[in-house]
Each structure stands twice: as C-alpha cells, then as structure tokens.
Write a protein that holds these residues in place. Structure first.
Motif, PDB file in Angstrom:
ATOM      1  N   GLU A  67       9.469  20.345 -12.955  1.00 18.21           N
ATOM      2  CA  GLU A  67       8.605  20.056 -11.812  1.00 18.21           C
ATOM      3  C   GLU A  67       8.357  18.554 -11.666  1.00 18.21           C
ATOM      4  OE1 GLU A  67       3.948  20.754 -10.412  1.00 18.21           O
ATOM      5  OE2 GLU A  67       4.843  22.034 -11.986  1.00 18.21           O
ATOM      6  N   PHE A  68       8.032  17.881 -12.781  1.00 22.79           N
ATOM      7  CA  PHE A  68       7.767  16.446 -12.738  1.00 22.79           C
ATOM      8  C   PHE A  68       9.021  15.648 -12.376  1.00 22.79           C
ATOM      9  CE2 PHE A  68       4.078  17.014 -15.971  1.00 22.79           C
ATOM     10  CZ  PHE A  68       3.275  17.448 -14.929  1.00 22.79           C
ATOM     11  N   THR A  69      10.168  16.092 -12.912  1.00 23.95           N
ATOM     12  CA  THR A  69      11.426  15.405 -12.602  1.00 23.95           C
ATOM     13  C   THR A  69      11.756  15.511 -11.118  1.00 23.95           C
ATOM     14  OG1 THR A  69      12.273  15.911 -14.823  1.00 23.95           O
ATOM     15  CG2 THR A  69      13.872  15.253 -13.159  1.00 23.95           C
ATOM     16  N   GLU A  70      11.542  16.711 -10.547  1.00 25.82           N
ATOM     17  CA  GLU A  70      11.789  16.905  -9.119  1.00 25.82           C
ATOM     18  C   GLU A  70      10.824  16.067  -8.286  1.00 25.82           C
ATOM     19  OE1 GLU A  70      13.276  18.301  -5.497  1.00 25.82           O
ATOM     20  OE2 GLU A  70      14.106  18.261  -7.542  1.00 25.82           O
ATOM     21  N   ASN A  71       9.582  15.975  -8.750  1.00 27.03           N
ATOM     22  CA  ASN A  71       8.580  15.185  -8.033  1.00 27.03           C
ATOM     23  C   ASN A  71       8.958  13.703  -8.030  1.00 27.03           C
ATOM     24  OD1 ASN A  71       6.228  14.197  -6.872  1.00 27.03           O
ATOM     25  ND2 ASN A  71       4.959  15.756  -7.871  1.00 27.03           N
ATOM     26  N   ILE A  72       9.446  13.220  -9.163  1.00 28.29           N
ATOM     27  CA  ILE A  72       9.884  11.821  -9.249  1.00 28.29           C
ATOM     28  C   ILE A  72      11.058  11.570  -8.294  1.00 28.29           C
ATOM     29  CG2 ILE A  72      11.025  10.130 -10.747  1.00 28.29           C
ATOM     30  CD1 ILE A  72       9.315  11.158 -13.035  1.00 28.29           C
ATOM     31  N   ARG A  73      11.993  12.536  -8.230  1.00 34.42           N
ATOM     32  CA  ARG A  73      13.140  12.398  -7.334  1.00 34.42           C
ATOM     33  C   ARG A  73      12.688  12.317  -5.869  1.00 34.42           C
ATOM     34  NH1 ARG A  73      16.093  15.151  -4.013  1.00 34.42           N
ATOM     35  NH2 ARG A  73      14.806  17.020  -4.294  1.00 34.42           N
ATOM     36  N   VAL A  74      11.720  13.157  -5.503  1.00 34.73           N
ATOM     37  CA  VAL A  74      11.199  13.147  -4.127  1.00 34.73           C
ATOM     38  C   VAL A  74      10.545  11.805  -3.810  1.00 34.73           C
ATOM     39  CG1 VAL A  74       9.476  14.165  -2.594  1.00 34.73           C
ATOM     40  CG2 VAL A  74      10.906  15.650  -4.014  1.00 34.73           C
ATOM     41  N   GLN A  75       9.769  11.289  -4.758  1.00 37.06           N
ATOM     42  CA  GLN A  75       9.098  10.008  -4.536  1.00 37.06           C
ATOM     43  C   GLN A  75      10.109   8.868  -4.415  1.00 37.06           C
ATOM     44  OE1 GLN A  75       6.083   9.765  -3.780  1.00 37.06           O
ATOM     45  NE2 GLN A  75       5.171  11.669  -4.509  1.00 37.06           N
ATOM     46  N   LEU A  76      11.176   8.924  -5.204  1.00 35.32           N
ATOM     47  CA  LEU A  76      12.224   7.903  -5.121  1.00 35.32           C
ATOM     48  C   LEU A  76      12.927   7.952  -3.766  1.00 35.32           C
ATOM     49  CD1 LEU A  76      13.794   8.063  -8.697  1.00 35.32           C
ATOM     50  CD2 LEU A  76      12.552   6.145  -7.689  1.00 35.32           C
ATOM     51  N   GLU A  77      13.163   9.169  -3.274  1.00 34.45           N
ATOM     52  CA  GLU A  77      13.779   9.306  -1.949  1.00 34.45           C
ATOM     53  C   GLU A  77      12.865   8.734  -0.878  1.00 34.45           C
ATOM     54  OE1 GLU A  77      14.620  13.403  -1.434  1.00 34.45           O
ATOM     55  OE2 GLU A  77      16.457  13.369  -2.644  1.00 34.45           O
ATOM     56  N   ARG A  78      11.554   8.935  -1.046  1.00 35.68           N
ATOM     57  CA  ARG A  78      10.592   8.399  -0.079  1.00 35.68           C
ATOM     58  C   ARG A  78      10.615   6.871  -0.079  1.00 35.68           C
ATOM     59  NH1 ARG A  78       4.002   9.134  -0.406  1.00 35.68           N
ATOM     60  NH2 ARG A  78       3.519   8.144   1.593  1.00 35.68           N
ATOM     61  N   ILE A  79      10.651   6.281  -1.280  1.00 38.67           N
ATOM     62  CA  ILE A  79      10.700   4.820  -1.388  1.00 38.67           C
ATOM     63  C   ILE A  79      12.003   4.286  -0.794  1.00 38.67           C
ATOM     64  CG2 ILE A  79      10.856   2.905  -3.017  1.00 38.67           C
ATOM     65  CD1 ILE A  79       8.950   4.436  -4.841  1.00 38.67           C
ATOM     66  N   GLU A  80      13.109   4.980  -1.088  1.00 33.94           N
ATOM     67  CA  GLU A  80      14.410   4.553  -0.551  1.00 33.94           C
ATOM     68  C   GLU A  80      14.392   4.578   0.981  1.00 33.94           C
ATOM     69  OE1 GLU A  80      19.156   5.699  -0.944  1.00 33.94           O
ATOM     70  OE2 GLU A  80      17.614   7.197  -1.362  1.00 33.94           O
ATOM     71  N   TRP A  81      13.830   5.641   1.559  1.00 34.44           N
ATOM     72  CA  TRP A  81      13.754   5.737   3.023  1.00 34.44           C
ATOM     73  C   TRP A  81      12.877   4.631   3.598  1.00 34.44           C
ATOM     74  CZ3 TRP A  81       9.770   6.409   6.523  1.00 34.44           C
ATOM     75  CH2 TRP A  81      10.161   6.688   7.841  1.00 34.44           C
ATOM     76  N   LEU A  82      11.760   4.351   2.942  1.00 35.15           N
ATOM     77  CA  LEU A  82      10.850   3.309   3.421  1.00 35.15           C
ATOM     78  C   LEU A  82      11.527   1.946   3.404  1.00 35.15           C
ATOM     79  CD1 LEU A  82       8.074   2.262   4.269  1.00 35.15           C
ATOM     80  CD2 LEU A  82       7.442   2.171   1.849  1.00 35.15           C
TER      81      LEU A  82
ATOM     82  N   HIS B  37       0.833  -1.205   0.000  1.00 35.81           N
ATOM     83  CA  HIS B  37       0.000   0.000   0.000  1.00 35.81           C
ATOM     84  C   HIS B  37       0.869   1.257   0.000  1.00 35.81           C
ATOM     85  CE1 HIS B  37      -3.366   2.658   0.855  1.00 35.81           C
ATOM     86  NE2 HIS B  37      -2.671   3.168   1.856  1.00 35.81           N
ATOM     87  N   GLN B  38       1.964   1.234   0.799  1.00 36.78           N
ATOM     88  CA  GLN B  38       2.833   2.402   0.880  1.00 36.78           C
ATOM     89  C   GLN B  38       3.588   2.650  -0.418  1.00 36.78           C
ATOM     90  OE1 GLN B  38       2.836   4.529   3.286  1.00 36.78           O
ATOM     91  NE2 GLN B  38       1.492   3.373   4.649  1.00 36.78           N
ATOM     92  N   LEU B  39       3.943   1.570  -1.116  1.00 33.34           N
ATOM     93  CA  LEU B  39       4.700   1.717  -2.365  1.00 33.34           C
ATOM     94  C   LEU B  39       3.799   2.047  -3.551  1.00 33.34           C
ATOM     95  CD1 LEU B  39       7.243  -1.238  -2.080  1.00 33.34           C
ATOM     96  CD2 LEU B  39       7.710   1.194  -1.758  1.00 33.34           C
ATOM     97  N   LYS B  40       2.536   1.660  -3.450  1.00 30.31           N
ATOM     98  CA  LYS B  40       1.627   1.823  -4.591  1.00 30.31           C
ATOM     99  C   LYS B  40       1.442   3.291  -4.963  1.00 30.31           C
ATOM    100  CE  LYS B  40      -3.001   0.569  -6.187  1.00 30.31           C
ATOM    101  NZ  LYS B  40      -4.272  -0.114  -5.835  1.00 30.31           N
ATOM    102  N   THR B  41       1.254   4.148  -3.957  1.00 32.41           N
ATOM    103  CA  THR B  41       0.977   5.559  -4.232  1.00 32.41           C
ATOM    104  C   THR B  41       2.134   6.256  -4.947  1.00 32.41           C
ATOM    105  OG1 THR B  41      -0.507   5.671  -2.325  1.00 32.41           O
ATOM    106  CG2 THR B  41       0.326   7.762  -3.192  1.00 32.41           C
ATOM    107  N   PRO B  42       3.384   6.193  -4.403  1.00 32.48           N
ATOM    108  CA  PRO B  42       4.473   6.876  -5.136  1.00 32.48           C
ATOM    109  C   PRO B  42       4.777   6.243  -6.479  1.00 32.48           C
ATOM    110  CG  PRO B  42       5.340   5.595  -3.282  1.00 32.48           C
ATOM    111  CD  PRO B  42       3.854   5.626  -3.133  1.00 32.48           C
ATOM    112  N   LEU B  43       4.638   4.929  -6.601  1.00 31.43           N
ATOM    113  CA  LEU B  43       4.896   4.280  -7.887  1.00 31.43           C
ATOM    114  C   LEU B  43       3.881   4.719  -8.940  1.00 31.43           C
ATOM    115  CD1 LEU B  43       5.857   0.643  -6.794  1.00 31.43           C
ATOM    116  CD2 LEU B  43       7.357   2.375  -7.804  1.00 31.43           C
ATOM    117  N   THR B  44       2.623   4.789  -8.538  1.00 30.74           N
ATOM    118  CA  THR B  44       1.581   5.242  -9.465  1.00 30.74           C
ATOM    119  C   THR B  44       1.843   6.681  -9.914  1.00 30.74           C
ATOM    120  OG1 THR B  44      -0.043   3.796  -8.390  1.00 30.74           O
ATOM    121  CG2 THR B  44      -0.895   5.579  -9.753  1.00 30.74           C
ATOM    122  N   SER B  45       2.216   7.512  -8.936  1.00 34.18           N
ATOM    123  CA  SER B  45       2.509   8.912  -9.237  1.00 34.18           C
ATOM    124  C   SER B  45       3.668   9.030 -10.218  1.00 34.18           C
ATOM    125  CB  SER B  45       2.839   9.662  -7.942  1.00 34.18           C
ATOM    126  OG  SER B  45       3.207  10.990  -8.216  1.00 34.18           O
ATOM    127  N   MET B  46       4.719   8.231  -9.997  1.00 35.19           N
ATOM    128  CA  MET B  46       5.885   8.293 -10.887  1.00 35.19           C
ATOM    129  C   MET B  46       5.556   7.782 -12.285  1.00 35.19           C
ATOM    130  SD  MET B  46       9.238   7.367  -8.569  1.00 35.19           S
ATOM    131  CE  MET B  46       8.598   5.818  -7.962  1.00 35.19           C
TER     132      MET B  46
END
Length: 334
Positions: A151-166, A123-132
């Motif tokens: 903007e989209f590239t920065e957003n993808i980077r933020v989501q990747l950092e979130r997944i990495e932290w998780l 569930h936690q991975l689904k949201t950022p993956l869908t967004s990316m």
C-alpha cells in the motif's frame, strides 16, 4: 565653461577676427571706426559667452536629470512648450524615461509573479514530498506487514506521478509564457481531436459510470496544433470528470461557420461558484468545489494553449446544474 577646449578655440578665433577687423579699420578708415568695431565685437563676444553659458547650464541640468533617472527616479517631467534643439532633446529624454518606467514596472511585476510561482510550486511539492518521507520511514520497518508495504509503495508511486505531472505542466507553461513553443498551423479535424483527447479519461469515466454524448460533423476543422490542442482538451475533460457525480453526463458538440470553429464541452456536475469563475484560469487557484488532489493548473494550461492559437475560451456555470466550456478558434483573415 572656459576650461572647455572648444570654448577656448572659439574665443581665440573670435579674438583673431576682431583684431584683424580693428587693424583693417585703422588702416582703411579711422580710429573712431576701429573703436566702433572693437565695442561691437566685445558686445558680440559677451552675448555669445552668456548664451553659451546658458546652454551649458541647461545641458548640466539634463545631465543631472539623467543621473536621477539612472538611479531609478522616473517621476521627472522635462517637457516644455518651447521650440528648439534643447526642447526636442528634453522631449526625447522624457519619452525614454516613460519607456524605462514601463520596463521597470513590468520587471517588478515579473519579480512578484516569479516569487508567487515559486511559493505556489513549493506549496504543491511540499505535501507529496512530506507524505513520501513518512511512508519511506515506515517502509524501513522490518516488522511492517506485506499488505501495508504494498500500500505504501503504491502510494509513493502515485505521489511521484503527481510530482512528475506538475513539473511537466510547469515546464510547458513556462515555454508558452516565453513564447518559445512553435505552435503548428495544420488543419485539425475536431472529431479526431476529441477522439484522441477523450482516451485518457475513459477509464475514470467508466468507473464513475458517466454517459458521453458527442455531436458534430466530421468535416469540422480549424487551423492549429493538433498535439497542443489535445493537451488543452484533456485538461478540460479531466475537470469535467472530476466534478461530475456518478452516473452523470458529459456532452461534447462542435460546429463551424464562416467566422470560427466552436467546441462546447458540458457536464451536469457540481458547477462552479459565481465568485470562483473570474479566477479559474489563474494558476494554482482552487475553487470551493475543488478536490483534495486538485492542483489548480489544468484549466490554466488549457487557457494558455487556446489563447496562444488565437482562440477564445469562456466558461459558464451554475451550482448543481453543471458547467459549459466554450472554445472558439477564429478563421484567419488575409
């Protein structure tokens, strides 16, 4: 029973002894004495066979119980109030059954936990993956404006950092659960610990214009692992910063006595609802006041780290008045 080799050998020896006794009685005494010896021996053989048959029946019952136990039936109670080897064996089998039942229950609980954990992680991975995925498709548009592309590239980077932290946090938690984390037992000075742990949140604190108060003697210390304790405090500080409004305050105090070293972290933020307090250390639990980006794993990790070092972690909170985190590291008594 009579097909068993040991019973056949037993009967042959018994018959041989009986025949020898009968012959000796005829030679030394009389036919009447020999008849008495024969009858007595026959009765003994019969009683022995009956007793042996009873023991074999009891052993057969125990074998049946063991087969039922191996098939997963742990509800059997073999105990009795008699003395003897069979009663002792029944009691031992019953003890083993209880242990197997407990292990089976623990395994079932582990399966449920694993299923829930996989579900939570998915569930936690689904949201950022869908967004990316959506933003990756948009980036493929050659007519996309440069500002949107950035903007989209920065957003993808933020989501990747979130997944990495998780993923990193989950790996750390799994190691602690498995007991494979070698926590050091060094002297940790709390002033240095707080100074190190507060560094990652100084920027968001500055953005929100939060005021920080730190009080405590530089000599206050405890026996523990500096790096892992830093990890725990970072997660607590992040929680305080996230739930404290702009221009709010965060206070850190620490002290030491003969029993324990205590660290108190307070904020004057939103507070935690009373109904959420019992669950805030549960992984992936998100309370009513949790932010949209919150995953619900930070406090769970802090709790595991502190508990793994024989510490105690308590939270007190009131809505609109703030939250206090009480951490205690107890002195080791030899």
């Amino acid at each position: 029973m009579l097909r068993n080799r040991e019973i056949q050998l037993y009967m042959l020896v018994f018959i041989a002894i009986t025949l020898t006794a009968i012959v000796a009685a005829i030679v030394l005494f009389s036919a009447h004495v020999a008849l008495f010896v024969f009858v007595t021996a026959a009765i003994l053989i019969l009683c022995s066979l009956l007793f042996t048959k009873w023991r074999y029946n009891e052993i057969a019952k125990l074998s049946g119980y063991l087969r039922r136990i191996t098939s997963g039936d742990y509800s059997l109670d073999l105990r009795d109030n008699h003395e003897g080897e069979l009663s002792i064996l029944k009691s031992d089998i019953y003890k083993v059954t209880l242990k197997l039942s407990e292990h089976s229950s623990l395994l079932q609980q582990d399966k449920v936990k694993l299923t829930n954990a996989i579900s939570d992680i998915s569930h936690q991975l689904k949201t950022p993956l869908t967004s990316m995925m959506v933003m990756a498709d948009l980036l493929g548009d050659t007519k996309l404006e440069d500002s949107k592309r950035v903007e989209f590239t920065e957003n993808i980077r933020v989501q990747l950092e979130r997944i990495e932290w998780l993923v990193s946090s989950l790996l750390k938690l799994s190691k602690m659960d498995a007991g494979t984390v070698p926590f050091k037992k060094d002297t940790v000075y709390v002033a240095e610990l707080v100074e190190r742990a507060i560094q990652p949140v100084l920027v968001p604190m500055d953005v929100k214009q939060l005021t920080l108060h730190i009080t405590g003697d530089k000599e206050v210390s405890f026996i523990g692992d500096f790096n892992w304790s830093t990890e725990a405090l970072i997660n607590i500080f992040k929680n305080c910063v996230e739930h404290t409004e702009d221009s709010g305050e965060i206070s850190i105090s620490f002290s030491e006595n003969t029993l324990f070293t205590q660290i108190i972290i307070s904020d004057n933020g939103k507070g935690i609802p009373k109904e959420d307090l019992p669950y805030i250390f549960k992984r992936f639990y998100k309370g009513k006041n949790a932010g949209e980006e919150s995953i619900g794993i930070g406090l769970a990790m802090a709790y595991s780290i502190i508990k793994s070092q024989q510490g105690d972690f308590e939270v007190r909170s009131e809505i609109s008045k703030g939250t206090q985190f009480f951490i205690k590291f107890y002195k080791r008594v030899i």
